[in-house]
Write an enzyme that holds these catalytic residues in place. Structure first.
Site, mmCIF file in Angstrom:
data_model
loop_
_atom_site.group_PDB
_atom_site.id
_atom_site.type_symbol
_atom_site.label_atom_id
_atom_site.label_comp_id
_atom_site.label_asym_id
_atom_site.label_seq_id
_atom_site.Cartn_x
_atom_site.Cartn_y
_atom_site.Cartn_z
ATOM 1 N N GLU A 15 9.388 33.119 -30.196
ATOM 2 C CA GLU A 15 8.762 34.009 -29.225
ATOM 3 C C GLU A 15 9.182 33.520 -27.853
ATOM 4 O O GLU A 15 8.791 32.429 -27.432
ATOM 5 C CB GLU A 15 7.237 34.016 -29.321
ATOM 6 C CG GLU A 15 6.636 35.020 -28.348
ATOM 7 C CD GLU A 15 5.191 34.738 -27.967
ATOM 8 O OE1 GLU A 15 4.759 35.246 -26.910
ATOM 9 O OE2 GLU A 15 4.511 34.015 -28.700
ATOM 10 N N CYS A 70 3.501 35.462 -21.681
ATOM 11 C CA CYS A 70 4.689 36.271 -21.965
ATOM 12 C C CYS A 70 4.359 37.747 -22.104
ATOM 13 O O CYS A 70 5.226 38.597 -21.929
ATOM 14 C CB CYS A 70 5.367 35.776 -23.240
ATOM 15 S SG CYS A 70 6.019 34.101 -23.115
#
Length: 481
Positions: free
Chosen positions: A249, A283
């Site tokens: 990720e 994020c």
């Protein structure tokens, strides 16, 4: 001041190296702990311990592994306030968000424990007589978990709970900026004698060194890393030496489209949360807004008013603080430089636009930027701070094109009450997640995954569980007598 040790094969142990890394409270700039700078020899010892323990752990009945994973969640719940305090001290979260992160980690261990009885294979018809095709789902082996600093408790849960319930063992590398919460969790593991030695191990140090050593180790079967594109690229390069599976990720540049059909007040409330949560350091944070020109002024004015009202300060000293510090001085300077460059190029800081006037700490004022073009650097590069640039559009096709025009593909959002518009955007957006009329944050039963350079594989839900498993197909012939 606490000096941590490594945790290898069920034992706290000193590093074979002599160097240390200071852990800094980002709100006060005080050194709060030190962690060993582990060596390649330390990494090898941890991986070997995990590899040795994995065979017996895999053969442990799934339900027993599930009970242990649930008990880990219970133990975090028993120390909830301790974890909240550590999170605030080492990462700078406000109290409510820190509590929410700890609660989500507890929920994650509980949720993943329930998958113990749900790891299933298949029986497939064969083309041959007297044959069955059996498909098994099995553990990968040794998982190396490289944790980020922005959600160190929740993402630890993501990696550890999923690895353990699926029969893998793990070597965890916490961020050098936020290791204290991981070491508090390690105390829990050490106290739980039902967890065999070597199933869970911790090595500390710089990500560029320890992450590389883990990624290239021949006995590591999977790397799960949350971090930047740069770090992810290095992990992939190292993992390629042994064709090791990677689960990544990486960064995001989440667009938010606000249509002329949007409920503006709802959009404002959701965008404030989506941008300022964790001081803008997630994020999935909304990183850029595209708003229809007919409602741009209203949205901007209301966002600016909401940003101005946010209380900035040390959240560990004041529970009313809503925006805390950035993680370190480098991040603070990077955010400041990005805003200064944008303003120099013609952007306007409607509110904020500078480092906060604080005696200590790495604080940046919540900032709204207008008069920003889609092609500007601040609309294309990840900010990772409390800054929201806003651009306008005239047609929904234009908004979709600008939103998709990025190397990232993690999260996105849309604000509209028009169902036709909603379906069009959902079908044409190229992001792993799209949030409609709500803030950006995922659910444990969903699937958190990115497209393009935002990552490979994913986490959460049944699809996240499957990413920690490998498939074995058995072609079983039998005699029909």
């Amino acid at each position: 001041m606490i000096q941590h040790q490594l945790y290898i094969d069920g034992t706290y142990t000193d590093s074979t190296g002599k160097d240390w890394i200071d852990v800094i409270n980002p709100a006060t700039e005080a050194v709060i702990s030190r962690t060993p700078k582990a060596t390649n020899a330390d990494v090898d010892k941890a991986v070997q311990a995990a590899a040795k323990a994995q065979k017996a752990w895999e053969l442990t009945p799934n339900i027993e592994r599930g009970k242990i994973v649930r008990k880990l969640g219970d133990a975090i719940a028993d120390r909830r306030e301790t974890f909240i305090d550590l999170l605030q001290e080492e990462q700078g979260k406000d109290y409510d968000l820190a509590g929410g992160e700890v609660d989500l980690a507890i929920d994650y261990f509980h949720y993943m424990s329930e998958w113990a009885r749900r790891i299933e294979g298949d029986v497939v018809p064969s083309d041959r007589a007297n044959e069955n095709i059996l498909i098994y789902k099995k553990p990968i082996g040794v998982v190396a978990g490289i944790n980020p600093w922005n959600f160190p408790v929740f993402i630890l849960a993501r990696k550890v709970a999923t690895a353990l319930v699926t029969g893998n063992t793990i070597v965890l590398k916490p961020s050098q900026h936020t290791p204290n919460t991981a070491m508090e969790f390690t105390k829990i593991v050490d106290e739980m004698k039902e967890i065999p030695a070597g199933v869970y191990n911790v090595v500390t140090g710089a990500g560029s060194e320890i992450g590389n050593a883990l990624a290239k180790h021949k006995n590591v079967d999977m790397i799960t890393m949350t971090g930047s594109i740069t770090a992810g690229t290095k992990v992939m390069e190292a993992a390629a030496q042994n064709i090791t599976k990677v689960n990544l990720e990486l960064g995001g540049k989440a667009p938010a489209i606000v249509s002329q059909h949007a409920d503006i007040d709802l959009a404002v409330n959701a965008l404030v949360t989506s941008r300022l949560a964790n001081n803008g350091q997630a994020c999935t944070n909304a990183e850029r807004v595209y708003v229809h020109s007919s409602v741009a002024e209203e949205l901007t004015d209301k966002l600016a008013a909401a940003f101005k009202e946010k209380k900035l300060g040390n959240p560990r000293e004041d529970k009313d603080v809503e925006v805390g510090p950035l993680i370190n001085e480098d991040r603070l300077n990077t955010v400041a430089e990005m805003v200064d460059e944008a303003v120099a190029d013609g952007a306007k800081a409607v509110t904020g636009g500078k480092k906060a006037d604080m005696e200590k700490g790495f604080f940046y004022e919540p900032t709204i930027l207008t008069n920003v073009t889609h092609d500007s650097k601040i609309m294309r590069d990840e900010i990772f701070g409390p800054v929201l640039p806003i651009a306008t559009f005239e047609t929904i096709d234009e908004a979709i094109d600008m939103a998709n025009d990025t190397i990232y593909g993690l999260s996105s959002s849309l604000y509209t009450d028009d169902m036709n518009e909603t379906m069009k955007v959902i079908n044409e957006m190229k992001f792993g997640e799209t949030y409609v009329n709500r803030e950006n944050f995922e659910a444990v039963q969903g699937y958190h995954a990115g497209m393009r350079q935002s990552g490979l594989g994913g986490t959460d839900g049944k699809h996240g569980v499957e990413d920690f498993l490998v498939t074995q197909v058995v072609y079983m012939q039998y005699k029909n007598e």
